[in-house]
Design a protein around this motif. Structure first.
Motif, PDB file in Angstrom:
ATOM      1  N   GLU A   1      51.362  36.090  38.690  1.00 23.23           N
ATOM      2  CA  GLU A   1      50.017  35.508  38.666  1.00 23.23           C
ATOM      3  C   GLU A   1      49.286  35.902  37.381  1.00 23.23           C
ATOM      4  O   GLU A   1      48.656  35.058  36.735  1.00 23.23           O
ATOM      5  N   ASP A   2      49.394  37.163  37.019  1.00 24.07           N
ATOM      6  CA  ASP A   2      48.725  37.636  35.799  1.00 24.07           C
ATOM      7  C   ASP A   2      49.252  36.908  34.559  1.00 24.07           C
ATOM      8  O   ASP A   2      48.468  36.463  33.716  1.00 24.07           O
ATOM      9  N   GLU A   3      50.570  36.749  34.456  1.00 21.97           N
ATOM     10  CA  GLU A   3      51.160  36.029  33.323  1.00 21.97           C
ATOM     11  C   GLU A   3      50.704  34.573  33.302  1.00 21.97           C
ATOM     12  O   GLU A   3      50.389  34.024  32.247  1.00 21.97           O
TER      13      GLU A   3
ATOM     14  N   PHE B   1      59.435  40.202  46.829  1.00 23.93           N
ATOM     15  CA  PHE B   1      59.086  38.888  46.287  1.00 23.93           C
ATOM     16  C   PHE B   1      60.243  37.909  46.487  1.00 23.93           C
ATOM     17  O   PHE B   1      60.050  36.773  46.913  1.00 23.93           O
TER      18      PHE B   1
ATOM     19  N   ILE C   1      59.451  42.456  38.311  1.00 18.34           N
ATOM     20  CA  ILE C   1      58.070  42.074  38.607  1.00 18.34           C
ATOM     21  C   ILE C   1      57.964  41.360  39.960  1.00 18.34           C
ATOM     22  O   ILE C   1      58.960  40.945  40.543  1.00 18.34           O
ATOM     23  N   GLY C   2      56.710  41.218  40.410  1.00 19.52           N
ATOM     24  CA  GLY C   2      56.434  40.544  41.668  1.00 19.52           C
ATOM     25  C   GLY C   2      55.342  39.510  41.501  1.00 19.52           C
ATOM     26  O   GLY C   2      54.989  39.111  40.387  1.00 19.52           O
ATOM     27  N   ILE C   3      54.769  39.099  42.611  1.00 16.69           N
ATOM     28  CA  ILE C   3      53.785  38.016  42.617  1.00 16.69           C
ATOM     29  C   ILE C   3      52.555  38.353  41.778  1.00 16.69           C
ATOM     30  O   ILE C   3      52.021  37.480  41.091  1.00 16.69           O
ATOM     31  N   ASP C   4      52.105  39.607  41.806  1.00 19.84           N
ATOM     32  CA  ASP C   4      50.914  39.978  41.035  1.00 19.84           C
ATOM     33  C   ASP C   4      51.133  39.818  39.533  1.00 19.84           C
ATOM     34  O   ASP C   4      50.270  39.298  38.823  1.00 19.84           O
ATOM     35  N   GLN C   5      52.287  40.242  39.062  1.00 19.75           N
ATOM     36  CA  GLN C   5      52.585  40.115  37.635  1.00 19.75           C
ATOM     37  C   GLN C   5      52.786  38.654  37.233  1.00 19.75           C
ATOM     38  O   GLN C   5      52.366  38.235  36.157  1.00 19.75           O
TER      39      GLN C   5
ATOM     40  N   ARG D   1      47.947  33.300  34.583  1.00 20.33           N
ATOM     41  CA  ARG D   1      46.530  33.256  34.204  1.00 20.33           C
ATOM     42  C   ARG D   1      46.339  33.487  32.707  1.00 20.33           C
ATOM     43  O   ARG D   1      45.518  32.832  32.074  1.00 20.33           O
TER      44      ARG D   1
END
Length: 179
Positions: free
Chosen positions: A164-166, A143, A158-162, A168
């Motif tokens: 994004e999840d945070e 990332f 963390i990375g991009i998925d986490q 959202r």
């Protein structure tokens, strides 16, 4: 791709804004947006052709401004701060008036940025912009390489998925109907 096309079309200033946020559209974190665009433009050999302006409700504190400038922003419009100042004046929580309150805020941010830069031995914003004089803490290496290229990172996380999840989750919470 939109940024690349805009530069090809002759635009010299690009505004990265989170004003389009509504119940259906969550914002990209402003630091991620500016750093990602900055490095994309560098990789394409286009960075010197365009200036980046960040219009965000996220920038409030000196550290926010320092990071945004440090990762390529040429100007920052912290619109939510100005709306908050206006609200305080309208509701008579701040008796100084809007113009004076805004001037005080801008002066405080300027003074804080000068202090941050001077601690790093930098005396001009032009030298600081895009210098990335930070270390990433808690981000996975892939990332960091993709979005914060050339930033050191010794502690993974963390990375991009986490992220994004945070984002959202915060967005969903912000638009919940109050009971």
């Amino acid at each position: 791709q939109q940024v690349t096309n805009a530069v090809a079309d002759g635009y010299e200033i690009l505004v990265l804004s989170d004003r389009g946020v509504n119940a259906d559209n969550a914002p990209i974190p402003s630091l991620l947006a500016v750093a990602g665009v900055h490095h994309h433009l560098i990789r394409k050999g286009l960075r010197m052709k365009v200036g980046l302006v960040v219009e965000t409700g996220e920038a409030r504190e000196i550290a926010h401004f320092a990071l945004l400038f440090g990762y390529g922003a040429g100007a920052i419009n912290p619109y939510l701060v100005y709306e908050t100042i206006a609200n305080r004046v309208v509701n008579e929580l701040d008796g100084s008036g809007y113009e004076i309150s805004e001037e005080n805020y801008i002066h405080a941010v300027h003074k804080g940025l000068v202090k941050v830069m001077s601690k790093m031995g930098i005396s001009a914003l032009q030298s600081y912009r895009g210098a990335q004089v930070f270390e990433a803490v808690g981000l996975i290496q892939d990332f960091v390489v993709q979005y914060f290229t050339w930033t050191s990172s010794r502690i993974a996380g963390i990375g991009i998925d986490q992220i994004e999840d945070e984002s959202r989750r915060r967005h969903t919470f912000a638009y919940l109907d109050p009971v």
